[in-house]
Design a protein around this motif. Structure first.
Motif, short mmCIF file in Angstrom:
data_model
loop_
_atom_site.label_atom_id
_atom_site.label_comp_id
_atom_site.label_asym_id
_atom_site.label_seq_id
_atom_site.Cartn_x
_atom_site.Cartn_y
_atom_site.Cartn_z
N SER A 40 -7.11 -4.41 -6.18
CA SER A 40 -7.78 -3.06 -6.26
C SER A 40 -8.44 -2.81 -4.85
CB SER A 40 -8.59 -2.11 -6.55
OG SER A 40 -10.02 -3.23 -6.60
N GLU A 41 -8.59 -3.95 -3.65
CA GLU A 41 -8.57 -3.90 -2.34
C GLU A 41 -6.87 -3.97 -1.52
OE1 GLU A 41 -10.47 -6.90 -0.51
OE2 GLU A 41 -12.38 -7.00 -2.31
N LYS A 42 -5.93 -4.59 -1.50
CA LYS A 42 -5.06 -4.44 -1.21
C LYS A 42 -4.50 -3.12 -0.91
CE LYS A 42 -0.37 -6.51 -1.25
NZ LYS A 42 0.41 -8.03 -2.12
N ALA A 43 -4.46 -2.48 -2.52
CA ALA A 43 -3.97 -1.09 -3.08
C ALA A 43 -5.14 0.12 -2.18
CB ALA A 43 -4.55 -0.39 -4.54
N SER A 44 -6.35 0.06 -1.82
CA SER A 44 -6.87 1.25 -1.39
C SER A 44 -6.78 1.13 0.01
CB SER A 44 -8.26 1.17 -1.91
OG SER A 44 -8.92 0.35 -0.80
N LYS A 45 -6.09 -0.02 0.89
CA LYS A 45 -5.97 -0.48 2.15
C LYS A 45 -4.68 -0.16 2.54
CE LYS A 45 -5.49 -4.06 5.91
NZ LYS A 45 -3.91 -4.13 5.86
N ALA A 46 -3.48 0.41 1.78
CA ALA A 46 -2.22 0.80 2.01
C ALA A 46 -2.66 2.07 1.65
CB ALA A 46 -1.40 -0.16 0.79
N ALA A 47 -3.47 2.27 0.90
CA ALA A 47 -3.32 4.32 0.57
C ALA A 47 -4.11 4.60 1.59
CB ALA A 47 -3.92 4.37 -0.79
N SER A 48 -4.64 3.88 2.54
CA SER A 48 -5.76 4.95 3.96
C SER A 48 -4.91 4.13 5.05
CB SER A 48 -7.07 4.10 3.44
OG SER A 48 -7.27 2.67 4.17
N GLU A 49 -3.76 3.55 5.04
CA GLU A 49 -2.74 3.17 6.09
C GLU A 49 -1.99 4.27 6.26
OE1 GLU A 49 -1.86 -0.50 5.60
OE2 GLU A 49 -3.43 -1.36 6.94
N LEU A 50 -1.33 4.33 4.26
CA LEU A 50 -0.40 5.58 5.06
C LEU A 50 -0.77 6.83 4.24
CD1 LEU A 50 1.80 2.88 2.69
CD2 LEU A 50 1.80 3.31 4.81
N GLY A 51 -1.65 6.91 4.06
CA GLY A 51 -2.57 8.21 4.29
C GLY A 51 -2.19 9.10 2.29
N ILE A 52 -2.58 7.68 1.18
CA ILE A 52 -1.57 8.38 0.33
C ILE A 52 -3.33 8.78 -0.63
CG2 ILE A 52 -0.98 7.40 -2.67
CD1 ILE A 52 0.83 5.88 -0.12
N VAL A 53 -3.90 9.70 -1.39
CA VAL A 53 -4.38 10.77 -2.41
C VAL A 53 -5.31 9.07 -2.85
CG1 VAL A 53 -5.73 12.27 -2.99
CG2 VAL A 53 -3.73 12.62 -2.00
N ARG A 54 -4.24 8.65 -4.25
CA ARG A 54 -5.60 7.48 -4.66
C ARG A 54 -4.98 6.37 -5.23
NH1 ARG A 54 -5.31 11.51 -10.41
NH2 ARG A 54 -7.16 13.08 -9.40
#
Length: 329
Positions: A40-54
């Motif tokens: 989940s950390e990897k996912a949220s880091k990628a989401a914030s870097e790429l500007g993805i909502v969830r």
């Protein structure tokens, strides 16, 4: 009524981050809504870097989200069919990276399963959406180069990293699965039919067990396709299509840049010309075409049967490696 499709990305893949994501920004039809990782950390880091909502800490969690309409699967090759089926089970439409499966029976199983769940499914051969390939096929169909005689493809890169997924046999690594699939697909695209049989010459890495230098000959009856793909050679890609009355060369056939026009050379009895097509974002064109088919309720642009047919050719090539003979497709 849908105006756009909400997409989920199944895994934080380098391929998606490097080649795909930026092309999708600003699309009216394709909205990247979520990204999942097993961490989940990897996912949220990628989401914030790429500007993805969830972001989601598991692939299952993304598939359970009712707001996701479709998923893109850039997972390692050996996981494709499993997750196509899980996505279909969850009622999500599926765009899956090439190669669609590890073999044709697996591909067929996944397609039938998706169809039983009434979801759309397509293999992500993005090159087919680039105007350079659309134009090349139109030129061939118009008869401008006469009758196609032979198709030649070369595609290689140099990657000796033992941890890279492309060098891991059990994960579906190797030249034919990774890039040979393009040569098979593109020759079938241009010929507009299936080859009858295939012959291969394959060299495997002693340590990895993956094929690192592979050539194939495909017999289309009245025409032939030849290709060489390699994972430990200098990076080269090129396609030549030769007919009875002309020839076409596609200089950057597969990993075409999205910020410059593609150049293809067409030679006929009249003379030689370079046609510039684009700039075009081929991943964007593919995603948008798929999204459009969902919104309008129409058939996907590349039928899922095409994915099964391409795997049949790949199966025949691996069979030929073992037998040393021609194998029926």
């Amino acid at each position: 009524d849908m105006d756009f499709v909400r997409w989920g990305i199944l895994s934080v893949s380098n391929h998606y981050r490097l080649r795909v994501h930026n092309q999708l920004l600003g699309s009216e039809l394709t909205k990247i809504f979520g990204i999942a990782s097993r961490n989940s950390e990897k996912a949220s880091k990628a989401a914030s870097e790429l500007g993805i909502v969830r972001s989601y800490g598991s692939y299952e969690a993304l598939l359970e989200d009712p707001e996701i309409d479709a998923v893109y699967i850039p997972l390692p090759n050996h996981l494709h069919t499993e997750w196509i089926k899980k996505a279909a089970e969850a009622g999500k439409h599926v765009l899956c990276e090439k190669p669609f499966a590890m073999d044709a029976p697996q591909a067929q199983d996944a397609v039938l399963y998706a169809e039983s769940k009434h979801v759309k499914v397509m293999e992500a051969f993005m090159y087919r959406f680039h105007p350079q390939w659309v134009h090349a096929r139109e030129v061939v169909r118009a008869g401008e180069i006469g009758k196609v005689q032979y198709f030649h493809a070369q595609f290689s890169y140099n990657n000796r990293d033992p941890h890279n997924i492309r060098n891991i046999l059990s994960a579906g690594g190797g030249a034919i699965y990774d890039i040979g699939c393009y040569a098979c697909s593109a020759s079938r695209f241009i010929m507009s039919k299936e080859p009858r049989r295939a012959l291969s010459l394959i060299r495997r890495d002693v340590e990895f067990g993956t094929d690192v230098l592979s050539s194939g000959v495909l017999d289309f009856g009245d025409a032939e396709a030849l290709f060489t793909v390699a994972t430990q050679s200098f990076p080269v890609q090129k396609v030549d299509i030769v007919g009875t009355a002309g020839a076409i060369t596609i200089f950057i056939p597969f990993n075409m840049y999205d910020d410059i026009p593609a150049e293809i050379r067409i030679i006929t009895t009249i003379g030689s010309r370079i046609v510039r097509l684009g700039p075009a974002a081929q991943y964007r064109l593919m995603f948008d075409a798929f999204s459009k088919s969902i919104i309008e309720g129409n058939a996907v642009p590349t039928p899922p049967e095409d994915a099964i047919a391409n795997m049949r050719v790949i199966d025949a090539l691996f069979k030929s490696e073992k037998s040393g003979f021609w194998e029926d497709v």
